[in-house]
Design a protein around this motif. Structure first.
Motif, PDB file in Angstrom:
ATOM      1  N   VAL A 182     -89.727 -68.996 -83.212  1.00  0.00           N
ATOM      2  CA  VAL A 182     -90.375 -67.676 -83.215  1.00  0.00           C
ATOM      3  C   VAL A 182     -89.520 -66.698 -82.431  1.00  0.00           C
ATOM      4  CG1 VAL A 182     -92.722 -68.614 -83.367  1.00  0.00           C
ATOM      5  CG2 VAL A 182     -91.740 -68.073 -81.105  1.00  0.00           C
TER       6      VAL A 182
ATOM      7  N   PHE B  84     -90.248 -63.094 -80.098  1.00  0.00           N
ATOM      8  CA  PHE B  84     -91.405 -62.505 -79.422  1.00  0.00           C
ATOM      9  C   PHE B  84     -91.005 -61.229 -78.700  1.00  0.00           C
ATOM     10  CE2 PHE B  84     -89.391 -65.210 -76.308  1.00  0.00           C
ATOM     11  CZ  PHE B  84     -89.408 -64.434 -75.165  1.00  0.00           C
TER      12      PHE B  84
ATOM     13  N   ILE C 261     -95.839 -62.520 -80.858  1.00  0.00           N
ATOM     14  CA  ILE C 261     -94.886 -63.075 -81.814  1.00  0.00           C
ATOM     15  C   ILE C 261     -94.536 -61.998 -82.836  1.00  0.00           C
ATOM     16  CG2 ILE C 261     -94.579 -64.794 -83.635  1.00  0.00           C
ATOM     17  CD1 ILE C 261     -96.368 -66.647 -81.919  1.00  0.00           C
TER      18      ILE C 261
ATOM     19  N   VAL D 109     -91.655 -65.187 -87.339  1.00  0.00           N
ATOM     20  CA  VAL D 109     -91.794 -66.643 -87.433  1.00  0.00           C
ATOM     21  C   VAL D 109     -90.770 -67.153 -88.439  1.00  0.00           C
ATOM     22  CG1 VAL D 109     -93.343 -68.567 -87.964  1.00  0.00           C
ATOM     23  CG2 VAL D 109     -94.253 -66.489 -86.905  1.00  0.00           C
TER      24      VAL D 109
ATOM     25  N   SER E 176     -93.087 -73.538 -86.062  1.00  0.00           N
ATOM     26  CA  SER E 176     -94.276 -72.712 -85.849  1.00  0.00           C
ATOM     27  C   SER E 176     -94.951 -72.347 -87.162  1.00  0.00           C
ATOM     28  CB  SER E 176     -93.909 -71.439 -85.079  1.00  0.00           C
ATOM     29  OG  SER E 176     -93.589 -71.747 -83.736  1.00  0.00           O
TER      30      SER E 176
ATOM     31  N   THR F  85     -96.930 -64.041 -87.450  1.00  0.00           N
ATOM     32  CA  THR F  85     -96.445 -62.818 -86.808  1.00  0.00           C
ATOM     33  C   THR F  85     -97.645 -61.953 -86.407  1.00  0.00           C
ATOM     34  OG1 THR F  85     -94.420 -62.846 -88.125  1.00  0.00           O
ATOM     35  CG2 THR F  85     -95.059 -60.748 -87.148  1.00  0.00           C
TER      36      THR F  85
END
Length: 547
Positions: free
Chosen positions: A111, A113, A122, A125, A131, A138
Motif C-alpha cells: 500500500v 499512504f 491508504i 493499493v 493488501s 484506497t
C-alpha cells in the motif's frame, strides 16, 4: 645409498639456494612496487590508534555522556568533507532503505499512504498484492497495527510497522469513511515491487510517453515492457521524461540508451586515477533506433539520467528539452564495512561520447555546491534564458551534425523551457504545494470512495469526472486558513483556478490509477510536455537533429 647421499646434496644445494634467492628478489620487487603507493603500516596503525585514543578519552572523561558510534560517524563525515560532494558514508541503519530503492523491491503489504490529520490513510493499493487480497481499499484509514494505535505516528513509524519478514502476518484495524464502519484485515507480507517506470501511455495516436523516476536493478526490464506495449499501440515517436530523476545504476541507463542508439557506437566511458578507462558501447539492435525522440530533463536530473540524455544529444539521436541538469559526472563504488555500514566512494568520472565531463565545479565546498539550485533561481536561469555561457564551460561537438555542446555544468538542453512566469505565479505555486490542498482532496476521496469505484479506466474518468462546487468551496476554505492573501487573488482568476482543479483531479487520478493516472492528468497542462509535442510534430525537430 649412504655413499651417494652427500653427492646429491652437494649438487642440489646451490641450485636450491639460487631458486630461493631469485624468488625472494622477485617477491621483494613486487612487494616494494605494491607498497610504493601505500602509507607505512606503522603510520596507519598510529593514525588509527590516535583516533581510537581521542574517542576513548572523550567517552571516558567528557563532562556529558556521549555516543561513541555517533563520534565515529562524525569523524568519518569530517574526513569525507574534504572529498567530492558525492562520496558519502551510509550508516548501517540506513542501508536497508538505500538498498531497497536501488534493488527495486521490499517486504511489506503493498500500500501507499498519506498522513491525513494525524491518521495514516491508504492512497493506493497494489493490484493483486497482499493488501488487495485481504480486502483493503484506497481511502481506508489505519487506526491500529497489531493492536497498537498509529494515530499521530510519523511516516517512518508506520513504515517500520508495516514492513517485516516475508510471509509474516500483520493485523490492521481500519476505518472505511465511505461506509462509516470499522473493519479488520489480516495481511500476509510479501515482496513488493518499487516501480521506477512511474507512467507510460499514448498521449496521441502516434506519440508515446514514459516517465522514469530512478535507475534501479529493475528499470531496464520495466522500460522494455512499457516500450513494447507502446509500440504495439502504434507509437512512432516517444517522449522520455527524466525530470527529477536523481540517477542510479549506470548499466540501466546504458541499456536503455542502447535501445535508441545502434551501430556499436560509444554511449559513455568512465576513467579515474586508479581506474582504467572503461567504454560502454551500443551492442544490440535497439527497439527504437528510428523514430522521433524527446528527452525531458531539469535541474533534478542527475547522474545516470545525464548519461542517457548526453548520449542521445551527442549522437544527434533526439532532442533534449527542459532545463539544465544537475551536473553530476562522478561514478561511485560502494564498499561494504564490517559493521553493516558502507562507504560510497567516487572512483571515476564519466564522459559522454563527445568526450565532455558534465560535472559542475565543487572546489568552493559542499555548501556552495548544494546552493546551486537556489542560486540559479535567484539569477533567473530557471525562469528565463539559461545563464550558463561559453565562458563557464568547455565547448564540444556532437558526433553526427557537429552541433556545439558544453561540458562542465550539466547537460544544457537543445530547447530551454523555463518555469512559467505570470503575475500570479508565486501565489499559485504556494497554493499548489500547500498540504491543505492535498489534505482536502484526500479527505474528499475518503468520504466518497464508494462513488469513485465506478471509474475503471483513466479514459472513463477523464471523460466524465468533474470537480464539484462543494470540493472547490472546501479547497477555498481550507487553503484560506493558511494562505488568505493568496486565495483572495487566485480565486478571481479563472486560469489559476483551472490549475487548482487540474491538481485536484490529478490527486484523485493517482488514488484511482496510481502514478500512471496522476501523470496522464497533470501532463495535460505541463508546458514542457506541450513544448515537446509541438517539436515532435513540426519542422523544428528536423532543424535541430535532422531526421
Amino acid at each position: 645409498m649412504s655413499v651417494d647421499s652427500p653427492k646429491r646434496f652437494n649438487i642440489w644445494t646451490p641450485l636450491t639456494f639460487s631458486v630461493i634467492l631469485i624468488l625472494g628478489i622477485l617477491i621483494g620487487f613486487q612487494l616494494n612496487k605494491y607498497l610504493s603507493n601505500k602509507r607505512p603500516i606503522s603510520n596507519a596503525i598510529e593514525r588509527n590508534d590516535r583516533l581510537e585514543e581521542i574517542i576513548d578519552i572523550v567517552n571516558a572523561r567528557y563532562v556529558d555522556s556521549v555516543n561513541a558510534d555517533s563520534l565515529y560517524e562524525d569523524a568519518v563525515t569530517g574526513i569525507l568533507k574534504h572529498l567530492d560532494p558525492h562520496t558519502v558514508y551510509i550508516p548501517a541503519r540506513d542501508m536497508t532503505s538505500v538498498t531497497e530503492d536501488l534493488e527495486g523491491n521490499f517486504k511489506g503489504i503493498g500500500v501507499e499512504f498519506y498522513i491525513l490529520n494525524d491518521t495514516p490513510m491508504i492512497t493506493s493499493v497494489l493490484k493483486n498484492g497482499p493488501s488487495a487480497d485481504a480486502g483493503v481499499q484506497t481511502g481506508d484509514k489505519i487506526l491500529k497495527v497489531n493492536d497498537s494505535s498509529v494515530i499521530g505516528i510519523t511516516s517512518d513509524g508506520i513504515i517500520s510497522k508495516l514492513r517485516g519478514i516475508e510471509g509474516s502476518i500483520v493485523k490492521l484495524s481500519l476505518l472505511r469513511p465511505s461506509e462509516n464502519r470499522l473493519l479488520e484485515a489480516k495481511v500476509k507480507r510479501g515482496v513488493i515491487p518499487i516501480f521506477s517506470v512511474e507512467s507510460s501511455y499514448m498521449i496521441d495516436p502516434v506519440t508515446g510517453y514514459i516517465r522514469i523516476n530512478r535507475f534501479s536493478a529493475t528499470t531496464y526490464r520495466e522500460f522494455m515492457k512499457a516500450l513494447n506495449a507502446l509500440l504495439g499501440q502504434g507509437m512512432k515517436q516517444l517522449i522520455l521524461d527524466l525530470r527529477q530523476n536523481p540517477g542510479g545504476y549506470l548499466d540501466a541507463a546504458t541499456a536503455i540508451a542502447d535501445e535508441f542508439i545502434g551501430d556499436n557506437k560509444l554511449l559513455v566511458y568512465t576513467q579515474g586515477r586508479a581506474s582504467d578507462k572503461e567504454k560502454y558501447m551500443a551492442g544490440q539492435k535497439g527497439k527504437f533506433e528510428k523514430g522521433r525522440l524527446a528527452i525531458l530533463v531539469d535541474e533534478g536530473s542527475a547522474s545516470a539520467s545525464e548519461i542517457l540524455a548526453g548520449a542521445v544529444q551527442d549522437w544527434d539521436r533526439g532532442v533534449v528539452i527542459g532545463r539544465r541538469t544537475y551536473g553530476k559526472g562522478l561514478v561511485q563504488e560502494q564498499f561494504e564495512l564490517g559493521d553493516g555500514s558502507a562507504l560510497r566512494l567516487t572512483v571515476a568520472r564519466y564522459y559522454t561520447p563527445s568526450g565532455r565531463s558534465i560535472q559542475r565545479p565543487y572546489d568552493k565546498g559542499r555548501e556552495v555546491y548544494e546552493e546551486d539550485f537556489e542560486n540559479r533561481f535567484h539569477n533567473g536561469s530557471l525562469n528565463g534564458p539559461d545563464t550558463l555561457g561559453p565562458a563557464d564551460t568547455i565547448r564540444y561537438f556532437t558526433e553526427e551534425k557537429h552541433r556545439i555542446v558544453y561540458g562542465g555544468g550539466g547537460i544544457k538542453p537543445d530547447i530551454i523551457t523555463p518555469y512559467e512566469s505570470s503575475p500570479l505565479a508565486a501565489e499559485l505555486y504556494e497554493l499548489l504545494s500547500s498540504p491543505a490542498l492535498s489534505n482536502t482532496v484526500y479527505e474528499y476521496y475518503s468520504r466518497n470512495s464508494k462513488e469513485m469505484s465506478v471509474y475503471t479506466s483513466f479514459s472513463q474518468f477523464d471523460a466524465s469526472f468533474t470537480i464539484t462546487p462543494q470540493l472547490m468551496t472546501a479547497l477555498k476554505t481550507n487553503l484560506g486558513k493558511e494562505h488568505a492573501a493568496q486565495v483572495a487573488k487566485v480565486w478571481n482568476d479563472n486560469k489559476a483556478l483551472d490549475f487548482i482543479r487540474q491538481r485536484a483531479r490529478a490527486i484523485i487520478a493517482r488514488m484511482l490509477f496510481r502514478s500512471n493516472g496522476y501523470y496522464q492528468q497533470i501532463n495535460k497542462t505541463d508546458n514542457v510536455i506541450l513544448r515537446a509535442l509541438g517539436i515532435l510534430r513540426g519542422k523544428e525537430y528536423t532543424a535541430i537533429v535532422g531526421g
